[in-house]
Design a protein around this motif. Structure first.
Motif, PDB file in Angstrom:
ATOM      1  N   ALA A  76      -3.974  -9.317  -6.822  1.00 12.67           N
ATOM      2  CA  ALA A  76      -3.258  -8.367  -5.983  1.00 12.67           C
ATOM      3  C   ALA A  76      -3.171  -7.057  -6.746  1.00 12.67           C
ATOM      4  CB  ALA A  76      -1.853  -8.878  -5.648  1.00 12.67           C
ATOM      5  N   MET A  77      -2.753  -6.028  -6.048  1.00  6.93           N
ATOM      6  CA  MET A  77      -2.564  -4.746  -6.727  1.00  6.93           C
ATOM      7  C   MET A  77      -1.154  -4.260  -6.466  1.00  6.93           C
ATOM      8  SD  MET A  77      -4.742  -1.228  -6.411  1.00  6.93           S
ATOM      9  CE  MET A  77      -6.270  -1.915  -6.988  1.00  6.93           C
ATOM     10  N   SER A  78      -0.557  -3.656  -7.482  1.00  2.48           N
ATOM     11  CA  SER A  78       0.761  -3.067  -7.326  1.00  2.48           C
ATOM     12  C   SER A  78       0.605  -1.561  -7.333  1.00  2.48           C
ATOM     13  CB  SER A  78       1.687  -3.511  -8.467  1.00  2.48           C
ATOM     14  OG  SER A  78       2.971  -2.958  -8.278  1.00  2.48           O
ATOM     15  N   GLY A  79       1.094  -0.927  -6.288  1.00  2.00           N
ATOM     16  CA  GLY A  79       0.933   0.519  -6.209  1.00  2.00           C
ATOM     17  C   GLY A  79       1.772   1.107  -5.104  1.00  2.00           C
ATOM     18  N   ALA A  80       1.588   2.385  -4.867  1.00  2.50           N
ATOM     19  CA  ALA A  80       2.385   3.089  -3.874  1.00  2.50           C
ATOM     20  C   ALA A  80       1.540   3.599  -2.724  1.00  2.50           C
ATOM     21  CB  ALA A  80       3.128   4.256  -4.535  1.00  2.50           C
ATOM     22  N   SER A  81       0.293   3.157  -2.638  1.00  2.00           N
ATOM     23  CA  SER A  81      -0.528   3.521  -1.485  1.00  2.00           C
ATOM     24  C   SER A  81      -0.556   2.307  -0.561  1.00  2.00           C
ATOM     25  CB  SER A  81      -1.946   3.881  -1.926  1.00  2.00           C
ATOM     26  OG  SER A  81      -2.689   2.724  -2.215  1.00  2.00           O
ATOM     27  N   PRO A  82      -0.966   2.498   0.695  1.00  2.00           N
ATOM     28  CA  PRO A  82      -0.910   1.363   1.616  1.00  2.00           C
ATOM     29  C   PRO A  82      -1.983   0.323   1.352  1.00  2.00           C
ATOM     30  CG  PRO A  82      -1.739   3.320   2.718  1.00  2.00           C
ATOM     31  CD  PRO A  82      -1.346   3.738   1.350  1.00  2.00           C
ATOM     32  N   GLY A  83      -3.029   0.684   0.650  1.00  2.00           N
ATOM     33  CA  GLY A  83      -4.140  -0.244   0.544  1.00  2.00           C
ATOM     34  C   GLY A  83      -4.287  -0.887  -0.801  1.00  2.00           C
ATOM     35  N   GLY A  84      -4.800  -0.131  -1.740  1.00  2.00           N
ATOM     36  CA  GLY A  84      -5.063  -0.700  -3.050  1.00  2.00           C
ATOM     37  C   GLY A  84      -6.428  -1.329  -3.130  1.00  2.00           C
ATOM     38  N   THR A  85      -7.257  -1.047  -2.148  1.00  2.00           N
ATOM     39  CA  THR A  85      -8.611  -1.575  -2.159  1.00  2.00           C
ATOM     40  C   THR A  85      -9.548  -0.495  -1.646  1.00  2.00           C
ATOM     41  OG1 THR A  85      -8.316  -2.392   0.067  1.00  2.00           O
ATOM     42  CG2 THR A  85      -7.906  -3.953  -1.712  1.00  2.00           C
ATOM     43  N   VAL A  86     -10.829  -0.713  -1.819  1.00  2.00           N
ATOM     44  CA  VAL A  86     -11.818   0.162  -1.194  1.00  2.00           C
ATOM     45  C   VAL A  86     -11.975  -0.312   0.244  1.00  2.00           C
ATOM     46  CG1 VAL A  86     -14.221   0.844  -1.191  1.00  2.00           C
ATOM     47  CG2 VAL A  86     -12.984   0.641  -3.347  1.00  2.00           C
ATOM     48  N   ASP A 127       2.512 -10.887  -1.403  1.00  2.00           N
ATOM     49  CA  ASP A 127       2.128  -9.484  -1.586  1.00  2.00           C
ATOM     50  C   ASP A 127       2.362  -8.766  -0.265  1.00  2.00           C
ATOM     51  OD1 ASP A 127       0.862  -7.057  -1.823  1.00  2.00           O
ATOM     52  OD2 ASP A 127      -1.132  -7.866  -2.206  1.00  2.00           O
ATOM     53  N   ILE A 178      -2.572  -9.007 -11.692  1.00  2.00           N
ATOM     54  CA  ILE A 178      -2.154  -7.940 -10.783  1.00  2.00           C
ATOM     55  C   ILE A 178      -2.670  -6.603 -11.318  1.00  2.00           C
ATOM     56  CG2 ILE A 178      -0.198  -6.906  -9.564  1.00  2.00           C
ATOM     57  CD1 ILE A 178      -0.466  -9.976  -9.206  1.00  2.00           C
ATOM     58  N   GLY A 179      -3.483  -5.938 -10.540  1.00  2.00           N
ATOM     59  CA  GLY A 179      -3.978  -4.617 -10.923  1.00  2.00           C
ATOM     60  C   GLY A 179      -2.898  -3.572 -10.715  1.00  2.00           C
ATOM     61  N   ARG A 188     -12.014  -5.826  -2.998  1.00  2.82           N
ATOM     62  CA  ARG A 188     -11.133  -5.820  -4.160  1.00  2.82           C
ATOM     63  C   ARG A 188     -11.896  -6.438  -5.318  1.00  2.82           C
ATOM     64  NH1 ARG A 188      -5.551  -5.794  -4.254  1.00  2.82           N
ATOM     65  NH2 ARG A 188      -5.388  -6.296  -2.058  1.00  2.82           N
ATOM     66  N   LYS A 189     -11.681  -5.915  -6.505  1.00  2.00           N
ATOM     67  CA  LYS A 189     -12.379  -6.465  -7.662  1.00  2.00           C
ATOM     68  C   LYS A 189     -12.000  -7.913  -7.893  1.00  2.00           C
ATOM     69  CE  LYS A 189     -11.196  -3.377 -10.647  1.00  2.00           C
ATOM     70  NZ  LYS A 189     -11.064  -2.743 -11.960  1.00  2.00           N
ATOM     71  N   GLY A 249      -6.331   3.141  -5.066  1.00  2.00           N
ATOM     72  CA  GLY A 249      -7.355   2.150  -4.731  1.00  2.00           C
ATOM     73  C   GLY A 249      -8.011   1.592  -5.969  1.00  2.00           C
ATOM     74  N   GLN A 301       1.649  -4.294  -1.509  1.00  2.00           N
ATOM     75  CA  GLN A 301       1.545  -4.042  -2.939  1.00  2.00           C
ATOM     76  C   GLN A 301       2.850  -4.233  -3.710  1.00  2.00           C
ATOM     77  OE1 GLN A 301      -1.747  -1.587  -4.303  1.00  2.00           O
ATOM     78  NE2 GLN A 301      -1.258  -0.210  -2.616  1.00  2.00           N
ATOM     79  N   TYR A 351       2.333   9.653  -5.319  1.00  2.00           N
ATOM     80  CA  TYR A 351       0.974  10.191  -5.325  1.00  2.00           C
ATOM     81  C   TYR A 351       0.280  10.030  -3.988  1.00  2.00           C
ATOM     82  CZ  TYR A 351       0.112   5.251  -6.447  1.00  2.00           C
ATOM     83  OH  TYR A 351       0.104   3.873  -6.444  1.00  2.00           O
ATOM     84  N   PHE A 352       0.743   9.104  -3.178  1.00  2.00           N
ATOM     85  CA  PHE A 352       0.105   8.949  -1.875  1.00  2.00           C
ATOM     86  C   PHE A 352       0.851   9.748  -0.813  1.00  2.00           C
ATOM     87  CE2 PHE A 352      -1.381   6.772   1.933  1.00  2.00           C
ATOM     88  CZ  PHE A 352      -2.734   6.718   1.676  1.00  2.00           C
ATOM     89  N   GLU A 359      -2.205   0.189  -9.807  1.00  2.00           N
ATOM     90  CA  GLU A 359      -2.956   1.266  -9.156  1.00  2.00           C
ATOM     91  C   GLU A 359      -2.854   2.575  -9.936  1.00  2.00           C
ATOM     92  OE1 GLU A 359      -1.689   2.440  -5.158  1.00  2.00           O
ATOM     93  OE2 GLU A 359      -3.812   2.428  -4.603  1.00  2.00           O
ATOM     94  N   THR A 414       5.800  -1.155  -7.739  1.00  2.00           N
ATOM     95  CA  THR A 414       5.470   0.199  -8.190  1.00  2.00           C
ATOM     96  C   THR A 414       6.008   1.218  -7.201  1.00  2.00           C
ATOM     97  OG1 THR A 414       3.455  -0.557  -9.291  1.00  2.00           O
ATOM     98  CG2 THR A 414       3.581   1.785  -8.739  1.00  2.00           C
ATOM     99  N   ARG A 444       0.549 -10.515   2.635  1.00  3.66           N
ATOM    100  CA  ARG A 444      -0.335 -11.604   2.205  1.00  3.66           C
ATOM    101  C   ARG A 444       0.489 -12.683   1.513  1.00  3.66           C
ATOM    102  NH1 ARG A 444      -4.443 -11.340  -1.385  1.00  3.66           N
ATOM    103  NH2 ARG A 444      -3.461  -9.752  -2.682  1.00  3.66           N
ATOM    104  N   ALA A 463     -16.516   4.542  -3.314  1.00  2.00           N
ATOM    105  CA  ALA A 463     -15.242   4.864  -3.963  1.00  2.00           C
ATOM    106  C   ALA A 463     -15.304   6.303  -4.459  1.00  2.00           C
ATOM    107  CB  ALA A 463     -14.984   3.920  -5.124  1.00  2.00           C
TER     108      ALA A 463
END
Lengths: 434, 275
Positions: free
Chosen positions: A122-132, B149, B168-169, A116-117, B177, B152, B196-197, B171, B192, B22, A143
């Motif tokens: 943390a990252m907010s999103g709709a995928s399970p990961g949010g990281t490489v 967390d 907080i990034g 993760r950068k 990712g 996400q 898309y996933f 996505e 969020t 987390r 990536a």
């Protein structure tokens, strides 16, 4: 450069610079041509790195118009569609070392499976990961990137007696990288056109824009200048030699905004997740190039051979040598086959490594001034070989096809082999004269 | 479950609710950190066993399979009160019960009964609710800088170590990712919703059909994660501009909607964006 970059100073950028460099040679070629004619051309090029890495589909359009005996106009337009995986800068987990900033105790980072950068908690999103993420400790983190690049170039060669002036304007536009270039080339044919002196100056205004996957938070700029001096001499009716010297400098944001580096003492985000910091290159770069080429006609077999040597050195401490050899074989009246071989070898940048000591937050004193884990700055060598076939179907129509293979290998014994790409390049094109 | 520490900064990671959970926090003693670890993990395990529709013995499964009244505890009653409120607020864009919908659910103190054919699914609220509960647990123990967390969905308090906020990034739906932007928050939740996933997995409760309004992702910043999660899902269903209008009805909530062609955001969303 461009996107990419968790992307690399991607292929588009590389191609961009490569093409810009080629432009320096145009005055020589223009003068060497016996009969300039109006023409238009199109070429499709497909560049594919192995193992799912970068793929570039390029469409190139070219038009040339002799507007007057003293004025030759030329324009080209390129569309690149870029997609694929690119290394993010972190080495495979089984080569990572972690050093506790307080105790100095060293442990292995082989449990790491995601990156993760740094700077993001943390990252907010709709995928399970949010990281490489990687599947195993031996896998190189990469990536996915996609982008389109549009580039154009317009030049006007103005002849005044034995002198030719070629002003030139170019632009390149990607999601994360914009560039405008201005150049002025000068050529002077003397000694009954057996000798041509060339000089040129080019300036590029580049803008690097924050984008998905980059470490950038705000738009940055880069300015580049190049000065060229050269001479081309016809030694005999069968032999031409050319020597060019180029001095250049770049100032501003010279990082690849997609490339990260891993520090030994950075605390893990979790037991399986590491933080990557943006790489940090100097904000000024100077370079010098020398190019020597010799073209020899081999009349008995209706062929010519061109050998070249290029020496490059820059203030990043990269010293590079390029040897090239091209054989152009004419077969009958309408077919030319030109196999090519090129060998490139470079030393590493002084601030290159696969991992760095300290941590910018918890152990800043140990962090070097500059740092990058971009494999393109490592000690490496590259082989390029292939063949181009040109068929002159009619007096006003020709087709060409080419295949090249590009193989890059590391030489430092520490950079993971998976960083270095092997690529196939296929191009098909046609040209009409009118 | 892994607990690591750097000085007084602790990082707890464990798998639950089909995702990675987390918890980062600053604790004065190792003993306190371990107590929070134990309690947080135990609470999440209990919560999952109770509200997962994928566990046959869970309360939700019993409610779904029974045609009779099912007894529920006080916490579940509160959760259903919240559902009631949010279904009303969103005009049905959020609804945890399949057709004929939440309005057909019968409730009485301590019990609930679903109409025939209806199914309760707390998937659109459960994880966010768990974030809030674990966040409250950490705060009740006096922890100062806290980040929770769960897959996400994020809620924070205080600051990240060495920084002025938690960063907080957000996505990028075009490149999962990767972040398209970053927000800095100190006492907020960020959630969020996007398809898309898993394309088509967000359905419009009013029609039962997958949402096809051009939305790719909706991010909401709000005072708590449950509210942020429900608003992001409802705004995704409504699309712009109705989705933004809904969020603006809620004091302190901000949103950004990314569609296939554009980006829309509430007036003050930009105040959180790191430029």
């Amino acid at each position: 450069m461009a996107k990419n970059s968790w992307c690399e100073q991607r292929v588009a950028a590389t191609l961009n610079r490569w093409r810009r460099r080629l432009r320096w040679g145009l005055p020589l070629l223009a003068l060497a041509r016996a009969h300039a004619e109006d023409q238009a051309g199109y070429r499709h090029e497909y560049y594919q790195e192995h193992d799912g890495r970068i793929r570039v589909n390029s469409d190139v359009f070219l038009v040339q118009k002799i507007a007057a005996p003293w004025l030759e106009l030329k324009a080209d337009f390129t569309c690149d569609a870029i997609a694929g995986a690119t290394p993010i800068g972190a080495p495979p987990a089984n080569t990572i070392t972690l050093r506790d900033a307080a105790t100095g105790v060293v442990t292995s980072g082989s449990t790491i499976r995601s990156y993760r950068k740094a700077g993001i908690d943390a990252m907010s999103g709709a995928s399970p990961g949010g990281t490489v993420t990687v599947r195993s400790a031996s896998e190189l983190p990469t990536a996915q990137i996609t982008d389109d690049r549009y580039a154009g170039n317009v030049s006007a060669a103005i002849s005044v007696g034995a002198h030719q002036f070629t002003p030139q304007v170019s632009y390149s536009d990607e999601t994360d990288y914009k560039s405008i270039g201005l150049a002025l080339n000068y050529a002077w044919a003397l000694n009954q056109k057996n000798t041509t002196l060339v000089a040129g100056y080019a300036h590029a205004f580049d803008k690097i824009v924050p984008n998905s996957g980059t470490f950038l938070q705000q738009t940055r700029h880069k300015d580049s200048d190049e000065v060229l001096l050269g001479v081309s001499q016809i030694l005999t009716p069968q032999t031409v030699v050319a020597v060019n010297f180029t001095l250049g400098q770049s100032s501003g944001y010279l990082n690849d905004p997609y490339k990260g580096v891993l520090f030994e003492s950075t605390p893990l985000i979790s037991a399986t997740e590491a933080a990557l910091y943006s790489e940090k290159r100097p904000e000024h770069r100077e370079k010098v190039l020398a190019l020597l080429s010799l073209t020899q006609a081999v009349s008995p077999v209706h062929a010519s051979v061109e050998g070249s040597y290029r020496l490059y050195y820059d203030s990043f401490d990269i010293l590079a040598h390029t040897l090239g050899l091209t054989w152009r074989q004419k077969i009958g009246d309408r077919l030319v086959v030109a196999p090519l071989f090129r060998y490139y070898r470079q030393t590493a940048a002084s601030f290159y490594d696969t991992q760095f000591t300290g941590d910018p937050v918890v152990a800043a004193a140990l962090v070097p001034t500059y740092y990058s884990s971009d494999y393109r700055l490592s000690e490496s060598h590259t082989f390029t070989y292939g063949v181009q076939v040109t068929v002159k179907a009619l007096d006003w129509l020709s087709f060409d096809a080419a295949y090249y293979r590009y193989e890059m290998h590391g030489l430092d014994g520490k950079t993971a082999d998976a960083n270095y790409p092997t690529a196939d390049v296929v191009s098909l094109g046609g040209r009409v004269w009118f | 479950m892994v607990l690591t520490a750097t000085g007084d900064d602790y990082r707890l990671t464990f798998p639950a609710m089909s995702t990675t959970c987390r918890l980062n926090f600053r604790a004065a003693t190792n003993a306190l950190a371990r107590q929070v670890q134990t309690e947080a993990r135990a609470w999440v395990a209990t919560f999952e066993a109770k509200y997962s529709r994928f566990i046959p013995t869970s309360l939700v499964s019993r409610i779904n399979t029974s045609r009779d009244w099912v007894e529920v505890d006080e916490e579940t009653d509160r959760l259903f009160d919240l559902c009631n409120e949010m279904v009303f607020l969103t005009g049905g864009a959020f609804d945890p019960v399949s057709a004929p919908g939440w309005s057909a659910v019968e409730r009485r103190p301590g019990a609930v009964r679903l109409p025939a054919g209806a199914r309760l699914d707390l998937g659109g609220i459960g994880k966010e609710y768990a974030v809030d509960r674990v966040f409250n647990l950490a705060r009740q123990h006096g922890l100062l800088d806290v980040l929770v967390d769960f897959g996400q969905d994020v809620r924070v308090y205080g600051q990240s170590p060495g920084k002025d906020a938690w960063y907080i990034g957000l996505e990028d739906p075009a490149q999962p990712g990767h972040c398209w932007s970053t927000v800095a928050v100190t006492n907020h939740a960020v959630a969020t919703s996007g398809d898309y996933f898993r394309p088509g997995h967000i359905r419009d409760p009013r029609t039962g059909q997958p949402v096809h309004n051009g939305c790719r992702a909706v991010t909401v910043i709000a005072g708590n994660c449950t509210q942020a999660g429900i608003l992001s899902t409802a705004a995704f269903v409504l699309g712009p501009p109705a989705g933004l209008e809904l969020v603006q009805l809620c004091l302190g909530a901000e949103a950004c909607i990314i569609t296939e062609t554009n980006r829309y955001q509430t007036r003050n969303f930009d105040a959180y964006v790191v430029h």
